[in-house]
Write a protein that holds these residues in place. Structure first.
Motif, PDB file in Angstrom:
ATOM      1  N   VAL A 300       0.843  -1.202   0.000  1.00  0.00           N
ATOM      2  CA  VAL A 300       0.000   0.000   0.000  1.00  0.00           C
ATOM      3  C   VAL A 300       0.877   1.251   0.000  1.00  0.00           C
ATOM      4  O   VAL A 300       0.613   2.214  -0.732  1.00  0.00           O
ATOM      5  CB  VAL A 300      -0.941  -0.006   1.217  1.00  0.00           C
ATOM      6  N   THR A 301       1.927   1.254   0.824  1.00  0.00           N
ATOM      7  CA  THR A 301       2.828   2.403   0.895  1.00  0.00           C
ATOM      8  C   THR A 301       3.428   2.711  -0.471  1.00  0.00           C
ATOM      9  O   THR A 301       3.399   3.854  -0.942  1.00  0.00           O
ATOM     10  CB  THR A 301       3.953   2.134   1.906  1.00  0.00           C
ATOM     11  N   GLY A 302       3.960   1.683  -1.137  1.00  0.00           N
ATOM     12  CA  GLY A 302       4.560   1.894  -2.445  1.00  0.00           C
ATOM     13  C   GLY A 302       3.563   2.321  -3.499  1.00  0.00           C
ATOM     14  O   GLY A 302       3.885   3.124  -4.386  1.00  0.00           O
ATOM     15  N   THR A 303       2.339   1.810  -3.412  1.00  0.00           N
ATOM     16  CA  THR A 303       1.306   2.182  -4.380  1.00  0.00           C
ATOM     17  C   THR A 303       0.899   3.642  -4.212  1.00  0.00           C
ATOM     18  O   THR A 303       0.795   4.389  -5.193  1.00  0.00           O
ATOM     19  CB  THR A 303       0.080   1.270  -4.240  1.00  0.00           C
ATOM     20  N   LEU A 304       0.667   4.060  -2.975  1.00  0.00           N
ATOM     21  CA  LEU A 304       0.291   5.453  -2.741  1.00  0.00           C
ATOM     22  C   LEU A 304       1.425   6.404  -3.118  1.00  0.00           C
ATOM     23  O   LEU A 304       1.183   7.556  -3.477  1.00  0.00           O
ATOM     24  CB  LEU A 304      -0.106   5.660  -1.280  1.00  0.00           C
ATOM     25  N   ALA A 305       2.661   5.922  -3.039  1.00  0.00           N
ATOM     26  CA  ALA A 305       3.811   6.745  -3.405  1.00  0.00           C
ATOM     27  C   ALA A 305       4.104   6.698  -4.905  1.00  0.00           C
ATOM     28  O   ALA A 305       5.070   7.330  -5.363  1.00  0.00           O
ATOM     29  CB  ALA A 305       5.045   6.292  -2.630  1.00  0.00           C
ATOM     30  N   ASP A 306       3.301   5.961  -5.661  1.00  0.00           N
ATOM     31  CA  ASP A 306       3.436   5.868  -7.121  1.00  0.00           C
ATOM     32  C   ASP A 306       4.745   5.219  -7.562  1.00  0.00           C
ATOM     33  O   ASP A 306       5.325   5.600  -8.582  1.00  0.00           O
ATOM     34  CB  ASP A 306       3.291   7.258  -7.778  1.00  0.00           C
ATOM     35  N   TRP A 307       5.215   4.239  -6.810  1.00  0.00           N
ATOM     36  CA  TRP A 307       6.410   3.519  -7.227  1.00  0.00           C
ATOM     37  C   TRP A 307       6.064   2.526  -8.333  1.00  0.00           C
ATOM     38  O   TRP A 307       4.913   2.078  -8.447  1.00  0.00           O
ATOM     39  CB  TRP A 307       7.009   2.742  -6.052  1.00  0.00           C
ATOM     40  N   PRO A 308       7.061   2.121  -9.131  1.00  0.00           N
ATOM     41  CA  PRO A 308       6.836   1.055 -10.118  1.00  0.00           C
ATOM     42  C   PRO A 308       6.375  -0.226  -9.436  1.00  0.00           C
ATOM     43  O   PRO A 308       6.690  -0.483  -8.269  1.00  0.00           O
ATOM     44  CB  PRO A 308       8.215   0.880 -10.767  1.00  0.00           C
ATOM     45  N   LEU A 309       5.651  -1.057 -10.178  1.00  0.00           N
ATOM     46  CA  LEU A 309       5.056  -2.261  -9.606  1.00  0.00           C
ATOM     47  C   LEU A 309       6.095  -3.179  -8.974  1.00  0.00           C
ATOM     48  O   LEU A 309       5.906  -3.696  -7.874  1.00  0.00           O
ATOM     49  CB  LEU A 309       4.271  -3.005 -10.690  1.00  0.00           C
TER      50      LEU A 309
END
Length: 390
Positions: A300-309
């Protein structure tokens, strides 16, 4: 993550005023969303609801307990459990986290409330204390890389008093929410949150009915991401391979993530067709309790931060791997100091792993430059609390 049984929106009890109203949000050492924040943003990054347990964890057992005998454990820890695992993991990663749950008015409830609000900076304003209701308890025994749990608890009774002034009638505005889907049951708060623009991430528990009917997960239609484990994914999709299952699930939800245990995780973005696979990090596990919740929190953290998959998968796997090296599901969750220490160690090894250096290079600009912590991370200890000397 446990099935949500007490989303309340009832507000804290009079004897437990929310600390969030008295001071600023307690920030972690790194804010992964710093570059994305704007004045009109929701007040919370993630909203959660569910049951908070007091977890009592025994480790250092050489084998499973044998009927009719007494087993001694070399280690023991106590910590908030259930939905508290996810809430703590999110807060320690720097996300502003709000939790709606029922708390008993016993010492266990006091301990869990204090550990989450005062210790982790989690917003408990949507939560409530239930007079005369005892806190649910789980005893977990870790051995041979697995765990066995025994739990006890009761449904909290309906709130006998009116809503406190200012208490939310429905989920607060948040960037995201994490839900645990239940076959055949809709949770109205999920649709409410999604209608306000909240991005829904969901996991699911074992289907005791044996039906494994994907259509029975009615709230999946509101979800952006679905994160089952390999066995759950294959059973719901009637496939014989976790990767096939992930592709099948991506036809029902925009993002399907299937956890593969020791083999890592595999994800499919149904909107773009992108796929990613990241192997697990080999560690010596002390207690696997809550590792799945920590994985979801990292993703969730990486997704909200717009990181690559692929970066999101790698980060989720790393946080889960670090968590199993400590006692307890919630208080084992790593903060940025632990993540930074791991990354510095990887880069300082005499025989560096080129693949690891490439895979986790995105951490370089994220982790703290030193090991200083803004506040000590609590860890699970054998007892609920020591008396303070005068």
């Amino acid at each position: 993550m446990t099935t949500p049984t007490a989303p309340t929106g009832r507000g804290p009890s009079p004897q437990r005023p929310s600390a969030m109203a008295a001071g600023p949000y307690r920030r972690a050492q790194v804010d992964p969303l710093a570059g994305l924040r704007a004045p009109a943003d929701p007040p919370w990054d993630v909203y959660l609801t569910g049951t908070v347990f007091l977890d009592i964890i025994f480790t250092g057992l050489d084998s499973a307990p044998v009927r009719g005998t007494e087993s001694w454990a070399r280690g023991m820890g106590s910590s908030p459990g259930g939905v508290a695992n996810m809430a703590t993991a999110l807060a320690r990663l720097g996300l502003r986290t709000s939790l709606a749950a029922a708390f008993g008015d016993d010492h266990y409830g006091d301990y869990c409330w204090d550990a989450l609000e005062q210790g982790e900076g989690i917003d408990l304003s949507p939560s409530r204390t239930v007079p005369g209701w005892h806190s649910p308890v789980t005893v977990s025994m870790a051995y041979e890389g697995e765990r066995t749990m025994v739990s006890h608890g009761h449904e909290p009774p309906p709130e006998p008093v009116p809503l406190p002034e200012g208490a939310p009638q429905c989920p607060p505005r948040a960037r995201a929410a994490v839900a645990s889907l239940v076959p055949g049951i809709r949770a109205p708060w999920i649709a409410q949150a999604a209608s306000k623009g909240t991005r829904i991430f969901a996991d699911v528990g074992w289907d005791d009915t044996g039906a494994w009917d994907l259509a029975g997960l009615a709230d999946l239609e509101h979800c952006e991401a679905f994160l089952p484990n390999a066995q759950e994914a294959m059973r719901y999709t009637r496939t014989d391979c976790p990767r096939k299952a992930a592709h099948a699930l991506s036809e029902h939800v925009p993002l399907a993530v299937v956890t593969l245990g020791a083999e890592g995780a595999y994800a499919v973005d149904g909107r773009t067709g992108e796929t990613a696979v990241v192997p697990a990090i080999a560690v010596e596990a002390l207690d696997p309790t809550g590792a799945g919740d920590v994985f979801v929190a990292g993703f969730v953290t990486g997704t909200l931060a717009d990181w690559p998959l692929a970066d999101r998968l790698a980060f989720a796997g790393l946080t889960a791997a670090l968590s199993v090296q400590e006692f307890g599901g919630s208080l084992s969750a790593p903060g940025w100091a632990e993540i930074g220490a791991w990354w510095r160690q990887v880069r300082s090894l005499d025989r560096q792993d080129p693949e690891a250096l490439r895979r986790y290079a995105f951490l370089t600009d994220l982790v703290p430059k030193d090991a200083e912590r803004p506040w000590p991370l609590r860890r699970a200890v054998p007892t609920i609390g020591f008396r303070r000397s005068a």
